[in-house]
Write a protein that holds these residues in place. Structure first.
Motif, PDB file in Angstrom:
ATOM      1  N   LEU A   1      -7.025   3.117   4.902  1.00 41.89           N
ATOM      2  CA  LEU A   1      -7.434   1.819   5.449  1.00 41.89           C
ATOM      3  C   LEU A   1      -7.416   1.847   6.976  1.00 41.89           C
TER       4      LEU A   1
ATOM      5  N   LEU B   1       0.825  -1.205   0.000  1.00 37.10           N
ATOM      6  CA  LEU B   1       0.000   0.000   0.000  1.00 37.10           C
ATOM      7  C   LEU B   1       0.858   1.253   0.000  1.00 37.10           C
TER       8      LEU B   1
ATOM      9  N   LEU C   1      -7.289   1.153  -3.380  1.00 32.26           N
ATOM     10  CA  LEU C   1      -7.270   0.333  -2.174  1.00 32.26           C
ATOM     11  C   LEU C   1      -8.144  -0.911  -2.366  1.00 32.26           C
TER      12      LEU C   1
ATOM     13  N   LYS D   1      -6.344  -3.473  -4.448  1.00 34.01           N
ATOM     14  CA  LYS D   1      -5.261  -4.159  -3.747  1.00 34.01           C
ATOM     15  C   LYS D   1      -5.782  -5.109  -2.671  1.00 34.01           C
TER      16      LYS D   1
ATOM     17  N   THR E   1      -8.179   7.030  -4.503  1.00 34.87           N
ATOM     18  CA  THR E   1      -7.445   6.243  -3.502  1.00 34.87           C
ATOM     19  C   THR E   1      -8.265   5.051  -3.038  1.00 34.87           C
TER      20      THR E   1
ATOM     21  N   GLU F   1      -2.949   5.139   0.912  1.00 35.92           N
ATOM     22  CA  GLU F   1      -3.828   3.975   0.976  1.00 35.92           C
ATOM     23  C   GLU F   1      -3.801   3.352   2.366  1.00 35.92           C
TER      24      GLU F   1
END
Length: 217
Positions: free
Chosen positions: A158, A150, A197, A200, A193, A154
């Motif tokens: 999170l 990340l 995220l 990923k 973003t 990111e």
């Protein structure tokens, strides 16, 4: 985490700011006391790193003003003077911690993170949701045992979503807490973003869009 650096030595301020951004923090910089008060009046910071010997308005007076105004930020006072009397004066003005110059950058980061934990409800250093794990101290996130690569933004987003404990976090709050004042609030930076995220994090999807409320895990 959003941090304000108040330091009139511009090279030092920019060096520290760049280092903190690499640690995943959103950082603004002010060069004097009046500019510091202007920024804290319009932005919400978790921590203010405040040089004591400032032009325009002494750091002690900036600190007293923040305390008197009820600003939620914790104050880490910096100064080239390291005598006991100087420390006592700085702490007496309302500072939460004190770090003499020169200082080790790793210690500065550790103290900022410790103060940030005191500026808001305590968040566990390890945040877990199903097979998703985020270690704030080690700056590592993984899902199903697979480490997630990340970016700092990111990771910050999170972390904010996981710390919210199922509450929807608005795009405005994410922008305020994970980006600095250079971010344009009218761009789609938060949306972009979040999209990266999600990609990923993989499947099944974890980040939910809540109409007119924001995003949540």
């Amino acid at each position: 985490m959003r941090v304000l650096i108040v330091e009139d030595h511009r090279e030092l301020a920019e060096t520290v700011a760049a280092g903190l951004r690499r640690e995943g923090m959103a950082v603004d910089v002010a060069w004097d006391g009046p500019a510091a008060l202007e920024r804290t009046s319009v932005n919400r910071y978790e921590v203010v790193v405040l040089d004591r010997d400032l032009p325009g308005l002494h750091g002690d007076d900036v600190c007293r003003s923040l305390v008197a105004d009820g600003h939620p930020a914790r104050v880490l006072m910096l100064t080239a003077a390291a005598t006991i009397e100087d420390r006592v004066d700085g702490l007496s003005s309302g500072a939460d911690d004190y770090l003499p110059k020169p200082f080790a950058f790793a210690e500065l980061v550790a103290r900022i993170r410790a103060l940030s934990r005191r500026s808001q409800p305590a968040v566990p250093p390890l945040l877990v949701h199903g097979d998703l794990r985020l270690d704030s101290g080690r700056r590592v996130a993984s899902r199903a045992g697979r480490r997630l690569e990340l970016s700092p933004k990111e990771f910050a987003v999170l972390e904010l979503l996981l710390a919210a404990g199922g509450r929807a976090v608005s795009a405005e709050e994410l922008l305020e807490r994970a980006w600095d004042e250079a971010a344009d609030p009218f761009t789609g930076t938060v949306k972009v973003t979040i999209s990266r995220l999600r990609r990923k994090l993989g499947d099944p999807p974890l980040v939910e869009t809540v109409p007119q409320a924001g995003y949540r895990i």
